[in-house]
Every structure is written in structure tokens, then in C-alpha cells.
Design a protein around this motif. Structure first.
Motif, PDB file in Angstrom:
ATOM      1  N   LYS A 190       1.854  -8.623 -15.022  1.00  0.00           N
ATOM      2  CA  LYS A 190       1.031  -7.105 -15.303  1.00  0.00           C
ATOM      3  C   LYS A 190       0.933  -6.624 -13.874  1.00  0.00           C
ATOM      4  CE  LYS A 190      -1.432  -8.443 -19.476  1.00  0.00           C
ATOM      5  NZ  LYS A 190      -2.514  -8.336 -20.167  1.00  0.00           N
ATOM      6  N   PHE A 191       1.235  -5.247 -14.052  1.00  0.00           N
ATOM      7  CA  PHE A 191       1.185  -4.242 -13.038  1.00  0.00           C
ATOM      8  C   PHE A 191      -0.159  -4.045 -12.744  1.00  0.00           C
ATOM      9  CE2 PHE A 191       1.053   0.224 -11.292  1.00  0.00           C
ATOM     10  CZ  PHE A 191       1.710   0.156 -10.278  1.00  0.00           C
ATOM     11  N   ARG A 192      -0.414  -3.835 -11.281  1.00  0.00           N
ATOM     12  CA  ARG A 192      -1.907  -3.533 -10.999  1.00  0.00           C
ATOM     13  C   ARG A 192      -2.131  -2.606 -10.013  1.00  0.00           C
ATOM     14  NH1 ARG A 192      -7.145  -5.837 -12.182  1.00  0.00           N
ATOM     15  NH2 ARG A 192      -8.692  -5.543 -10.169  1.00  0.00           N
ATOM     16  N   SER A 193      -3.103  -1.505 -10.133  1.00  0.00           N
ATOM     17  CA  SER A 193      -3.034  -0.470  -9.125  1.00  0.00           C
ATOM     18  C   SER A 193      -4.555  -0.377  -8.693  1.00  0.00           C
ATOM     19  CB  SER A 193      -2.443   0.756  -9.424  1.00  0.00           C
ATOM     20  OG  SER A 193      -2.574   1.856  -8.666  1.00  0.00           O
ATOM     21  N   VAL A 194      -4.876  -0.404  -7.666  1.00  0.00           N
ATOM     22  CA  VAL A 194      -6.228  -0.272  -7.200  1.00  0.00           C
ATOM     23  C   VAL A 194      -6.521   0.264  -5.979  1.00  0.00           C
ATOM     24  CG1 VAL A 194      -7.071  -2.307  -8.205  1.00  0.00           C
ATOM     25  CG2 VAL A 194      -6.321  -2.580  -5.729  1.00  0.00           C
ATOM     26  N   PRO A 195      -7.768   1.178  -5.552  1.00  0.00           N
ATOM     27  CA  PRO A 195      -7.694   1.845  -4.096  1.00  0.00           C
ATOM     28  C   PRO A 195      -7.294   0.668  -3.018  1.00  0.00           C
ATOM     29  CG  PRO A 195      -9.653   2.175  -5.525  1.00  0.00           C
ATOM     30  CD  PRO A 195      -8.886   1.275  -6.126  1.00  0.00           C
ATOM     31  N   SER A 196      -6.672   1.149  -1.995  1.00  0.00           N
ATOM     32  CA  SER A 196      -6.403   0.180  -0.883  1.00  0.00           C
ATOM     33  C   SER A 196      -7.593  -0.181  -0.174  1.00  0.00           C
ATOM     34  CB  SER A 196      -5.496   0.882  -0.172  1.00  0.00           C
ATOM     35  OG  SER A 196      -5.766   1.957   0.652  1.00  0.00           O
ATOM     36  N   ALA A 197      -7.547  -1.123   0.539  1.00  0.00           N
ATOM     37  CA  ALA A 197      -8.651  -1.561   1.464  1.00  0.00           C
ATOM     38  C   ALA A 197      -8.932  -0.479   2.536  1.00  0.00           C
ATOM     39  CB  ALA A 197      -8.357  -2.964   2.240  1.00  0.00           C
ATOM     40  N   ASP A 198      -7.759   0.025   3.216  1.00  0.00           N
ATOM     41  CA  ASP A 198      -8.274   0.887   4.282  1.00  0.00           C
ATOM     42  C   ASP A 198      -8.734   2.459   3.469  1.00  0.00           C
ATOM     43  OD1 ASP A 198      -7.050  -0.435   6.206  1.00  0.00           O
ATOM     44  OD2 ASP A 198      -5.305   0.417   6.331  1.00  0.00           O
ATOM     45  N   ASN A 199      -8.390   2.673   2.298  1.00  0.00           N
ATOM     46  CA  ASN A 199      -8.943   3.583   1.531  1.00  0.00           C
ATOM     47  C   ASN A 199     -10.377   3.532   1.181  1.00  0.00           C
ATOM     48  OD1 ASN A 199      -9.479   5.255  -1.139  1.00  0.00           O
ATOM     49  ND2 ASN A 199      -7.841   6.571  -0.159  1.00  0.00           N
TER      50      ASN A 199
ATOM     51  N   ASP B  80       0.797  -1.208  -0.103  1.00  0.00           N
ATOM     52  CA  ASP B  80       0.053  -0.073  -0.063  1.00  0.00           C
ATOM     53  C   ASP B  80       0.844   1.369  -0.075  1.00  0.00           C
ATOM     54  OD1 ASP B  80      -2.007  -1.818   0.033  1.00  0.00           O
ATOM     55  OD2 ASP B  80      -2.766  -1.322   2.091  1.00  0.00           O
ATOM     56  N   PHE B  81       0.474   2.269  -0.592  1.00  0.00           N
ATOM     57  CA  PHE B  81       1.053   3.536  -1.015  1.00  0.00           C
ATOM     58  C   PHE B  81       0.159   4.675  -1.204  1.00  0.00           C
ATOM     59  CE2 PHE B  81       4.319   6.316  -3.313  1.00  0.00           C
ATOM     60  CZ  PHE B  81       5.126   6.586  -2.141  1.00  0.00           C
ATOM     61  N   LEU B  82       0.098   5.692  -0.478  1.00  0.00           N
ATOM     62  CA  LEU B  82      -0.699   6.637  -0.898  1.00  0.00           C
ATOM     63  C   LEU B  82      -2.101   6.501  -1.126  1.00  0.00           C
ATOM     64  CD1 LEU B  82       1.634   8.805  -2.973  1.00  0.00           C
ATOM     65  CD2 LEU B  82       1.395   8.986  -0.609  1.00  0.00           C
ATOM     66  N   GLY B  83      -2.977   5.506  -0.595  1.00  0.00           N
ATOM     67  CA  GLY B  83      -4.089   5.189  -0.601  1.00  0.00           C
ATOM     68  C   GLY B  83      -4.369   4.040  -1.780  1.00  0.00           C
ATOM     69  N   TRP B  84      -3.449   3.674  -2.261  1.00  0.00           N
ATOM     70  CA  TRP B  84      -3.623   2.485  -3.379  1.00  0.00           C
ATOM     71  C   TRP B  84      -2.788   1.470  -3.243  1.00  0.00           C
ATOM     72  CZ3 TRP B  84      -1.348   7.402  -5.876  1.00  0.00           C
ATOM     73  CH2 TRP B  84      -2.252   8.026  -6.533  1.00  0.00           C
ATOM     74  N   HIS B  85      -3.270   0.226  -3.507  1.00  0.00           N
ATOM     75  CA  HIS B  85      -2.495  -0.947  -3.282  1.00  0.00           C
ATOM     76  C   HIS B  85      -2.016  -1.446  -4.579  1.00  0.00           C
ATOM     77  CE1 HIS B  85      -1.848  -4.949  -1.759  1.00  0.00           C
ATOM     78  NE2 HIS B  85      -2.362  -5.587  -2.756  1.00  0.00           N
ATOM     79  N   PHE B  86      -0.617  -1.518  -4.681  1.00  0.00           N
ATOM     80  CA  PHE B  86       0.136  -1.877  -5.663  1.00  0.00           C
ATOM     81  C   PHE B  86       0.429  -3.498  -5.831  1.00  0.00           C
ATOM     82  CE2 PHE B  86       0.831   2.630  -4.862  1.00  0.00           C
ATOM     83  CZ  PHE B  86       0.548   3.187  -6.198  1.00  0.00           C
ATOM     84  N   LYS B  87       0.514  -3.970  -6.992  1.00  0.00           N
ATOM     85  CA  LYS B  87       0.670  -5.330  -7.052  1.00  0.00           C
ATOM     86  C   LYS B  87       1.273  -6.019  -8.567  1.00  0.00           C
ATOM     87  CE  LYS B  87      -0.866 -10.030  -5.661  1.00  0.00           C
ATOM     88  NZ  LYS B  87      -2.061 -10.913  -4.992  1.00  0.00           N
ATOM     89  N   VAL B  88       2.159  -6.834  -8.822  1.00  0.00           N
ATOM     90  CA  VAL B  88       2.628  -7.323  -9.744  1.00  0.00           C
ATOM     91  C   VAL B  88       2.109  -8.441  -9.795  1.00  0.00           C
ATOM     92  CG1 VAL B  88       4.503  -8.067 -11.351  1.00  0.00           C
ATOM     93  CG2 VAL B  88       4.739  -6.165  -9.883  1.00  0.00           C
ATOM     94  N   GLN B  89       1.066  -9.007 -10.714  1.00  0.00           N
ATOM     95  CA  GLN B  89       0.402 -10.348 -10.817  1.00  0.00           C
ATOM     96  C   GLN B  89       1.368 -11.446 -11.199  1.00  0.00           C
ATOM     97  OE1 GLN B  89      -4.116  -8.904 -11.649  1.00  0.00           O
ATOM     98  NE2 GLN B  89      -2.631  -8.541 -13.097  1.00  0.00           N
ATOM     99  N   SER B  90       0.904 -12.571 -11.037  1.00  0.00           N
ATOM    100  CA  SER B  90       1.577 -13.841 -11.522  1.00  0.00           C
ATOM    101  C   SER B  90       1.833 -13.809 -12.999  1.00  0.00           C
ATOM    102  CB  SER B  90       0.853 -14.918 -10.978  1.00  0.00           C
ATOM    103  OG  SER B  90      -0.259 -14.964 -11.680  1.00  0.00           O
ATOM    104  N   ASN B  91       1.125 -13.056 -13.721  1.00  0.00           N
ATOM    105  CA  ASN B  91       1.364 -13.022 -15.220  1.00  0.00           C
ATOM    106  C   ASN B  91       2.132 -11.812 -15.558  1.00  0.00           C
ATOM    107  OD1 ASN B  91      -0.199 -10.846 -14.897  1.00  0.00           O
ATOM    108  ND2 ASN B  91      -1.941 -11.494 -16.556  1.00  0.00           N
TER     109      ASN B  91
ATOM    110  N   HIS C 167      -8.699   8.181  -8.018  1.00  0.00           N
ATOM    111  CA  HIS C 167      -8.557   6.966  -8.242  1.00  0.00           C
ATOM    112  C   HIS C 167      -8.639   6.557  -9.821  1.00  0.00           C
ATOM    113  CE1 HIS C 167      -7.964   5.631  -4.326  1.00  0.00           C
ATOM    114  NE2 HIS C 167      -9.097   6.020  -3.983  1.00  0.00           N
ATOM    115  N   ARG C 168      -8.599   7.732 -10.759  1.00  0.00           N
ATOM    116  CA  ARG C 168      -9.181   7.642 -12.154  1.00  0.00           C
ATOM    117  C   ARG C 168      -8.028   6.629 -12.864  1.00  0.00           C
ATOM    118  NH1 ARG C 168      -7.922  12.794 -11.191  1.00  0.00           N
ATOM    119  NH2 ARG C 168      -6.642  13.851 -12.701  1.00  0.00           N
ATOM    120  N   PHE C 169      -6.936   6.645 -12.358  1.00  0.00           N
ATOM    121  CA  PHE C 169      -5.707   6.028 -13.019  1.00  0.00           C
ATOM    122  C   PHE C 169      -5.524   4.539 -12.538  1.00  0.00           C
ATOM    123  CE2 PHE C 169      -4.536  10.568 -13.545  1.00  0.00           C
ATOM    124  CZ  PHE C 169      -5.106  10.735 -14.813  1.00  0.00           C
ATOM    125  N   CYS C 170      -6.508   4.122 -11.883  1.00  0.00           N
ATOM    126  CA  CYS C 170      -6.389   2.738 -11.110  1.00  0.00           C
ATOM    127  C   CYS C 170      -7.250   1.625 -12.109  1.00  0.00           C
ATOM    128  CB  CYS C 170      -7.089   2.577 -10.022  1.00  0.00           C
ATOM    129  SG  CYS C 170      -6.167   3.316  -8.749  1.00  0.00           S
TER     130      CYS C 170
END
Length: 503
Positions: free
Chosen positions: A317-326, A304-315, A363-366
Motif C-alpha cells: 500500500k502507498f502512503r504519503s505523510v508530511p516529511s520530517a523536515d516539513n 521525500d518530495f515537495l514536503g511529503w514523505h512517500f513510501k510503499v509499505q511491505s503490504n 497535507h489534506r490528501f495525506c
């Protein structure tokens, strides 16, 4: 501007604000360029000139009394606003004692943190905020010429979206982000522990400003740490923190937003050596790494960083979504409005609209697919409440729902970052006005293009220092015809309505 108590409001409303903005900006651009070419003597001369500027003083007062988000927050004197006459009195006070300004005590407001402790927000009086804003006008351009390109927090022309895009550029499949790790760096009580001497040593300013900043720092000190800390809540505090932390990005590729930082590690990078260098950097400035909160994370595990959750998936690909706390915090705010029995469906829709628009814009770039991020369940709940409370047709309830949950177009990872070390003070008005226009969409974006990125009221180019308001010329908010819409500065919108006697 001469003070006349009988017509103070007219003097304030009819002041040549467009001229003042141009004069201040011209001085700041000269100051930025002086530091760029290494002429600190000229820079300090220009800073003194800026402090004496009528335009800068009046704009500083206007900023803290009319434009800042916390403009209605009172200091220890209990004043939450100033009359027009009091603003002119403050102008005279800044004129006569800007170099010897004495700071009042700070009002302390405890803000609960996630770990159960409190963060103390220290609020200066309106007069002290005006002085800090004036000094910030003089300090910011000088230090903008020295700040690192990967520092994004509390800087004009930059935002959290720049940090989000920088992480995408470093962790996507093209650069093998799946093989990388990150250090989620947490600086322990950053604002409370910054060494005063480290700030003063790095401050580019004449002695009059330095003495004023030193007095400002001493006003907000913790008795246990008299030589440390910059008060959170001050206008100039974020800039001082950036000055102290500038250069930490050179230790290793990273992304910094104020005191939040993510360090990007390739497979062969040694995390302990890098953390050792960072600890040494911080120690020289009175700070230290929080061993409890700092952690080494594989990109495939996500962080988590700045209200987003960042993750590189098993394939890969990079994914950015709103974090659970946000998302949880946002959902609680929506729930509080929807379930409030003190006002009806129309009022609820009116209160929800800016909250939802702000969240979706952030979150429009998520990647916003799925029922959670699309707000499907929240909208369904709101529709049921509206349908029950409005006691009208389903069409009316649906109309209220559309008003309460405005749609925002999403474009995952499509944000365009600022070029290198560019700054709004570099004088490239065309670049910055066009860039600022891209931060808006829908009718606001169309209006800005029609107006060649200029304010429809004052005619100045739309830079990133102030929000843009979509103004209805005939004041009929149901009339969305193209000729009735003007994109104008938020302050220009306020003055337009003041002159019409509406505020």
C-alpha cells in the motif's frame, strides 16, 4: 484611464476591473489557441496586442502592488509600495516604453539552505516586476499550449497536489509500486545555471519581448557565469525555467515540479542509461545533475518530495505523510508564536490560525493518523499556555484553541488531477471554475455552489488565477448565517473594504 493627481485614488478604485479581467482573459485564450493550431505568426501578433492593452498594463500593476505574496518587498530603490498616483505614473511608463524597458539592478537577499549555504534571492523593483508581469501575461498562454502534462510547478491551474496524486497513480498497489524504484533527481543550481541562449531559442515571442527578456536576464547575472542564470525572485523567472526544462519529462515517466523531479523506474529499467539521457538534455541547457544529491531509491525505503514523505509499505500500500523536515519547520513556527511573551492568548490564537490552516490544507490528501500529524501534542501545549494566560474559564481556552487550530477534513490520495494537457486558457470556464471550487471546503465550498462558482462581488467565474475569500456581508465575523456569507475574489474583497474606508 486618464491621470488626475487630485483624484488618483478614485480613478484606481473605480476602474472597471471586471471588464479588464475579461478583456485580458479573452486575448490570452486566443493566444493559447493560436499556438495549439500551430499559428505562431498570429500568436506573436496577439502578444504585441496584449502589450498595448490598457487592461493588461493596469492588471499587471495591480498584481504586483496588491495581490502577489511579495507585494511589500522593496527592490534596490527602497520602494515597498506605490501610492495611487505612482501606480498611474507607472501605467504611463509602461505605455510609452514597454518595448524598450530598461531594468534596474536587483536587490540581493541571502536565504539559508539546509546544507548551510545560502541561496541568493534577487528582487527587482516594483516597476520592473510590473513589466515582467505584463510580459508574463503574453508569454504564459503561448507556452502553456506546449508544456508537458506531468509538469506541475509554477503553472496556472496546477499545484503540488497534482504531483502528489501522480505519484500515487504510479506507485499504488494496483500498478505494483512495491517493485519499482525512483530516481530523486536534483539539478545543481538550476536557476543560476540555465543558459540564456537555451531560453531565447525556445521563447515564443516577437523580437520586442525577446530583447526585453534578454535585458532582464543580463541584469541578474553572476559575473562568473555571464551567459547563464535567471534571477530567483523575478515574476517571470519560474516561467523561463519551465520553458528551458520543458521536454525533460519525455525522456522517461516522471513527475516534475519546477526543478524538482522524481523519475519512476520499473524493475527492468536501466537507471544509468536514463540518467545519461537526462544529463545530455541538461548539458544542452547549461545545467547538470547534482551527483551528490541525486540518488536511486527503492519505493519501499521511502523518499521525500515537495514536503511529503512517500513510501510503499511491505503490504504494497502507498502512503504519503508530511516529511520530517516539513513537520519540524512547521512545529518551530508554532512554537515561536505560542512561547512569545509579547502578546496574549487571543493574539496568539489569531496568528496561529492561518499558519495551521495552511499546513493542514497542504497535507489534506495525506494519511494524517497518529499523534504527530494530528498535532495532538502541539495542541495540548498550546491549550496549557492559553489556559494560563487567558486567566478565564477552560471553556474560553478551549474556544481559543479551536480558533487557533481549525480542523480540515482529510481524504488520503483523493485529489482529482487535471485532465491531460488542459489549461485555464483553453476557454473551458465551467471545468476550471468547478475545479477551483473543489479546492475549498466548509462554508466557502457551500457559498461557491450557491453562487454557481461565480464571485459574489464582480460576477466572474472563479478560475484558478486568484484566491477566494469568504466575505461577511455585514462585516460581523461572528455572524455565520448563510445569507451573510459571500465567496468573492481576494482583490474584490480588498476593493470592497477600500470603498468602505476600511483599508
Amino acid at each position: 484611464m486618464v491621470r488626475h493627481s487630485s483624484n488618483a485614488s478614485e480613478l484606481w478604485k473605480n476602474a472597471p476591473w471586471k471588464k479588464y479581467r475579461k478583456n485580458l482573459f479573452r486575448l490570452q485564450c486566443r493566444l493559447f489557441k493560436a499556438i495549439q493550431v500551430g499559428d505562431k505568426r498570429q500568436a506573436k501578433y496577439l502578444q504585441k496586442l496584449l502589450l498595448k492593452s490598457r487592461a493588461a498594463r493596469l492588471l499587471a500593476i495591480r498584481q504586483v502592488t496588491q495581490l502577489n505574496a511579495g507585494k511589500k518587498t522593496a527592490g534596490v530603490d527602497g520602494k515597498a509600495s506605490l501610492s495611487f498616483e505612482e501606480r498611474l505614473d507607472l501605467y504611463q511608463a509602461l505605455k510609452s516604453s514597454v518595448n524598450t524597458w530598461k531594468h534596474n539592478n536587483l536587490r540581493e537577499i541571502p536565504i539559508p539552505k539546509k546544507d548551510g549555504t545560502n541561496r541568493i534571492l534577487k528582487i527587482p523593483t516594483i516597476a520592473d516586476r510590473a513589466w515582467q508581469c505584463l510580459v508574463k501575461y503574453a508569454l504564459e498562454p503561448a507556452h502553456e499550449a506546449t508544456f508537458h502534462a506531468r509538469s506541475y510547478g509554477f503553472r496556472t491551474g496546477r499545484s503540488a497536489h497534482n504531483a502528489q496524486k501522480q505519484l500515487f497513480d504510479n506507485l499504488n498497489s494496483r500498478v505494483k509500486g512495491i517493485d519499482k524504484r525512483v530516481i530523486e533527481l536534483d539539478i545543481e543550481k538550476c536557476f543560476d545555471r540555465i543558459s540564456h541562449s537555451s531560453i531565447m531559442e525556445r521563447l515564443i515571442a516577437p523580437s520586442s519581448i525577446k530583447h526585453g527578456i534578454f535585458r532582464c536576464l543580463k541584469t541578474g547575472v553572476n559575473p562568473e557565469f555571464p551567459e547563464q542564470g535567471t534571477p530567483q525572485g523575478g515574476v517571470v523567472s519560474p516561467l523561463l525555467a519551465n520553458i528551458a526544462l520543458n521536454g525533460i519529462e519525455d525522456i522517461h515517466p516522471s513527475v516534475r515540479y519546477a526543478d524538482d523531479m522524481v523519475i519512476i523506474l520499473k524493475p527492468n529499467d536501466n537507471a544509468e542509461i536514463i540518467l545519461g539521457k537526462i544529463s545530455q538534455f541538461l548539458d544542452e541547457r547549461g545545467m547538470k545533475v547534482s551527483e551528490k544529491k541525486t540518488k536511486l531509491t527503492a519505493t519501499t525505503d521511502g523518499f521525500d518530495f515537495l514536503g511529503w514523505h512517500f513510501k510503499v509499505q511491505s503490504n504494497g500500500k502507498f502512503r504519503s505523510v508530511p516529511s520530517a523536515d516539513n513537520y519540524k519547520a512547521f512545529r518551530q513556527k508554532v512554537k515561536a508564536i505560542v512561547n512569545n511573551s509579547n502578546y496574549g492568548a487571543k493574539e496568539k490564537a489569531k496568528k496561529l490560525a492561518p499558519l495551521v490552516r495552511g499546513w493542514r490544507n497542504y497535507h489534506r490528501f495525506c494519511k494524517m493518523d497518529g499523534s504527530r500529524n494530528s498535532l495532538y501534542h502541539i495542541e495540548t501545549r498550546a491549550f496549557r499556555v492559553f489556559n494560563k494566560e487567558s486567566k478565564q474559564t477552560r471553556y474560553t481556552s478551549k474556544s481559543l484553541l479551536n480558533q487557533a487550530f481549525p480542523s480540515i477534513p482529510y481524504s488520503a490520495n483523493k485529489h482529482i488531477n487535471v485532465k491531460g494537457n488542459k489549461s485555464p486558457y483553453d476557454g473551458d470556464i465551467t471545468y476550471w471554475s468547478e475545479r477551483n471550487s473543489k479546492l475549498y471546503d466548509g462554508e466557502t465550498s457551500k457559498a461557491l455552489k450557491r453562487q454557481n462558482h461565480r464571485c459574489g462581488y464582480c460576477g466572474l467565474k472563479m478560475l484558478s488565477d486568484e484566491k477566494i475569500h469568504l466575505h461577511h456581508v455585514d462585516n460581523n465575523h461572528s455572524n455565520w448565517k448563510q445569507k451573510n456569507l459571500l465567496a468573492i475574489h481576494e482583490s474584490c474583497h480588498d476593493y470592497n473594504h477600500m470603498k468602505q474606508g476600511e483599508s
